[in-house]
Design an enzyme around this catalytic site. Structure first.
Site, PDB file in Angstrom:
ATOM      1  N   ASP A 101       0.854  -1.176   0.000  1.00  0.00           N
ATOM      2  CA  ASP A 101       0.000   0.000   0.000  1.00  0.00           C
ATOM      3  C   ASP A 101       0.897   1.235   0.000  1.00  0.00           C
ATOM      4  O   ASP A 101       1.825   1.330   0.806  1.00  0.00           O
ATOM      5  CB  ASP A 101      -0.883   0.001   1.259  1.00  0.00           C
ATOM      6  CG  ASP A 101      -2.322   0.355   0.949  1.00  0.00           C
ATOM      7  OD1 ASP A 101      -2.524   1.392   0.303  1.00  0.00           O
ATOM      8  OD2 ASP A 101      -3.228  -0.399   1.337  1.00  0.00           O
ATOM      9  N   ASP A 203      -3.165   4.620  -2.309  1.00  0.00           N
ATOM     10  CA  ASP A 203      -4.289   5.110  -1.515  1.00  0.00           C
ATOM     11  C   ASP A 203      -4.717   6.501  -1.992  1.00  0.00           C
ATOM     12  O   ASP A 203      -3.873   7.389  -2.145  1.00  0.00           O
ATOM     13  CB  ASP A 203      -3.840   5.158  -0.046  1.00  0.00           C
ATOM     14  CG  ASP A 203      -4.966   5.479   0.903  1.00  0.00           C
ATOM     15  OD1 ASP A 203      -5.898   4.661   1.002  1.00  0.00           O
ATOM     16  OD2 ASP A 203      -4.898   6.532   1.554  1.00  0.00           O
ATOM     17  N   GLU A 260      -6.351   3.835  -6.050  1.00  0.00           N
ATOM     18  CA  GLU A 260      -7.667   4.019  -5.425  1.00  0.00           C
ATOM     19  C   GLU A 260      -8.129   5.423  -5.798  1.00  0.00           C
ATOM     20  O   GLU A 260      -7.467   6.404  -5.470  1.00  0.00           O
ATOM     21  CB  GLU A 260      -7.566   3.877  -3.904  1.00  0.00           C
ATOM     22  CG  GLU A 260      -8.926   4.022  -3.241  1.00  0.00           C
ATOM     23  CD  GLU A 260      -8.849   4.309  -1.747  1.00  0.00           C
ATOM     24  OE1 GLU A 260      -9.812   3.958  -1.047  1.00  0.00           O
ATOM     25  OE2 GLU A 260      -7.842   4.877  -1.283  1.00  0.00           O
ATOM     26  N   HIS A 333     -11.094  -3.399   2.766  1.00  0.00           N
ATOM     27  CA  HIS A 333     -11.071  -3.002   4.180  1.00  0.00           C
ATOM     28  C   HIS A 333     -11.979  -1.806   4.464  1.00  0.00           C
ATOM     29  O   HIS A 333     -12.216  -1.494   5.639  1.00  0.00           O
ATOM     30  CB  HIS A 333      -9.632  -2.657   4.584  1.00  0.00           C
ATOM     31  CG  HIS A 333      -9.074  -1.485   3.831  1.00  0.00           C
ATOM     32  ND1 HIS A 333      -8.770  -1.558   2.490  1.00  0.00           N
ATOM     33  CD2 HIS A 333      -8.787  -0.213   4.219  1.00  0.00           C
ATOM     34  CE1 HIS A 333      -8.317  -0.377   2.092  1.00  0.00           C
ATOM     35  NE2 HIS A 333      -8.320   0.457   3.119  1.00  0.00           N
ATOM     36  N   ASP A 334     -12.469  -1.136   3.419  1.00  0.00           N
ATOM     37  CA  ASP A 334     -13.351   0.025   3.600  1.00  0.00           C
ATOM     38  C   ASP A 334     -14.817  -0.293   3.326  1.00  0.00           C
ATOM     39  O   ASP A 334     -15.664   0.592   3.425  1.00  0.00           O
ATOM     40  CB  ASP A 334     -12.932   1.165   2.657  1.00  0.00           C
ATOM     41  CG  ASP A 334     -11.653   1.852   3.099  1.00  0.00           C
ATOM     42  OD1 ASP A 334     -11.366   1.838   4.312  1.00  0.00           O
ATOM     43  OD2 ASP A 334     -10.946   2.398   2.231  1.00  0.00           O
TER      44      ASP A 334
END
Length: 560
Positions: A101, A203, A260, A333-334
């Site tokens: 990440d 991210d 993302e 994870h979100d």
């Protein structure tokens, strides 16, 4: 060693690990790197090619590692750099790849750059972050709201200015206008790539370019803050920054890059992912995650409209075909657990989980599986707010209360959409804490672990796990899944998601029933086509010969 194809990621399937919740090897209640190493064979058996690791860098953990204090050291509760090197080596020995990440829109306020930046206005690091004077009346520079509630600006008493934080107060935004900062970030990326990692998931990467005039946003009815999205999403220099990153770093390595990108449209993605533009391989879209809420407020719930959802997938599948590339996901994870969200996590849990997997994995793109998805893990209903840990969720609770929402309404939203649904520990077996830890887990385990766990899945040949294994293998074996074009059929059917994948010599027809009813297939052409077609895969093993109806949550793929 065999030379890797340049676009190796097109046939890959990625598995996301949320380290804190995956597997705890030392009993402190927190997952760790050695815990991941213990479970690599489980993932190898599943068939995944790539593991994406959510942040493992040194962090105060205000936002579970997305607040980074030091980009080049490992968070001590996860292990050491030696543990990381071992993980990378063990993965490569198993012919699996590791994607890290990359969080470079913001850091932790404990990062050395920010510590320096706060000292004075003329500190060399001041310009690594976004500092502004308040308005004449002392209010923040703009009316922007933080994604985690409250103002997006925090006042600093020492230097009498505000800094921007699109997320938590402890996550100040980096100033990408500063070439020295960008150079330092590129050096950090090279540090990891030179270790041998295989790519980056970036991210909120489309937030890094802000409108330099910092205007106020329009305040919508019922909202406390202005809509700032137009001023930092896909900002004025975003393509310039990504091209520079590609030139300086990415182009020198054969790696996967996925950005993302909340608020990115298919038209945006065509530019970001077109290989000619030399930016990214693929992006994560969020559009398909917004059809069960009102006006983009994820907490304001409404039932999913399947017709809308299908048309959105069609738009992305057709726009990027032979131009860029799609990422495919239901969970991360979100996001809440997909079987609880778009499936049925009660009597049809196994059936609907397989249906949702079929629907996604037969599309064009690189599929992403989130830990526990492959065993059908469900949302959790903790009785009290005290059992939840997510900063976004806890801040939202306070804000919605102030707007007049009832406790019951907010808790229903948390049960349905809260990020902690995805963050409860991985359920390995039926022993205490689901086999995740011998200690006290940092967040409670979902009480369903006794029936839903990896051990039970591995012992059942009809489990969701083995169904995912088959879908992953099909992607490797059947080229049309990677190359064929997408054609939506039964576009207005409220229950069936049906589409074709069309290649030169073969067509696949995918039929998925999103309801708990027996549903007739209303298209004569489809019924005629599938009458004598062979079945590639189905979640309805005892399917009778009638091909003009679909049983509850049935999925079937035909080859013509």
């Amino acid at each position: 060693m065999k030379k890797e194809a340049k676009d190796w990621w097109k046939k890959s399937v990625v598995y996301q690990i949320y380290p804190k919740s995956f597997n705890d090897s030392n009993g402190d209640g927190i997952g760790d790197i050695q815990g991941i190493i213990e479970r690599l064979d489980y993932l190898k058996t599943l068939g995944v090619d790539v593991i994406w690791l959510s942040p493992i860098y040194d962090s105060p953990q205000e936002d579970n590692g997305y607040d980074i204090r030091n980009y080049q050291t490992i968070f001590n509760q996860y292990g050491t750099m030696e543990d990381f090197d071992q993980l990378l080596n063990e993965m490569h020995q198993r012919d699996m790849k590791l994607v890290m990440d990359l969080v470079v829109n913001h850091t932790s306020d404990e990062h050395q750059w920010f510590v320096e930046s706060k000292i004075s206005k003329d500190n060399p690091y001041r310009d690594y972050y976004i500092w502004r004077d308040g308005k004449e009346n002392g209010e923040p520079p703009t009316n922007w709201g933080s994604i985690f509630s409250g103002s997006a600006w925090q006042y600093d008493e020492e230097t009498k200015q505000y800094y921007l934080h699109l997320f938590a107060t402890k996550q100040p935004d980096l100033n990408w206008e500063n070439p020295k900062l960008r150079s330092d970030i590129y050096d950090m990326m090279k540090f990891w790539l030179d270790k041998g990692i295989d790519g980056f998931r970036m991210d909120v990467i489309n937030f890094i370019s802000k409108d330099p005039s910092y205007p106020d946003g329009i305040v919508a009815e019922g909202q406390l803050y202005g809509d700032s999205g137009p001023y930092f999403v896909n900002g004025p220099r975003i393509h310039e920054f990504l091209k520079e990153m590609n030139t300086e770093v990415i182009s020198n390595y054969n790696v996967l890059t996925v950005g993302e990108m909340p608020g990115a449209s298919p038209e945006d993605a065509m530019v970001y992912t077109d290989p000619e533009n030399k930016e990214l391989n693929m992006v994560f879209t969020f559009e398909h995650m917004n059809f069960d809420c009102v006006n983009g407020d994820k907490w304001n719930l409404k039932p999913i409209d399947l017709v809308e959802l299908k048309k959105n997938f069609e738009k992305w599948q057709t726009s990027l075909h032979e131009i860029g590339w799609n990422s495919l996901y239901w969970n991360n994870h979100d996001q809440p657990r997909i079987v609880s969200r778009f499936g049925n996590d009660q009597e049809y849990r196994v059936k609907s989980a397989k249906m949702l997997a079929t629907c996604l994995h037969m599309m064009q793109g690189t599929p992403y599986i989130y830990q526990g998805e492959e065993i059908g893990m469900t949302n959790v209903h903790f009785e009290t707010l005290e059992d939840y840990r997510d900063i976004e969720l806890l801040n939202m609770y306070k804000e919605k209360l102030s707007l007049g929402w009832s406790h019951e309404r907010i808790m229903e939203a948390i049960y349905t959409k809260g990020r902690d649904n995805a963050r409860t520990p991985m359920q390995w077996d039926e022993s205490e804490n689901g086999g995740f830890t011998s200690g006290t887990p940092w967040i409670k385990v979902n009480p369903k672990y006794k029936e839903i766990n990896a051990k039970a899945a591995l012992e059942d040949s009809n489990s969701i796990y083995y169904y995912y294994q088959r879908l992953i293998q099909l992607r490797k074996d059947v080229d049309i899944i990677t190359t064929g074009r997408f054609e939506l059929v039964l576009a207005n059917d409220p229950n069936i998601f049906a589409y074709k994948r069309i290649g030169e010599n073969e067509t696949l027809i995918i039929l998925c029933n999103f309801s708990d009813q027996v549903v007739g297939v209303s298209n004569e052409g489809i019924i005629e086509s599938v009458k004598d077609a062979s079945i590639v895969i189905t979640n309805d093993e005892d399917k009778d010969s009638s091909r003009n109806v679909l049983n509850p949550y049935e999925a079937v793929v035909y080859s013509l």
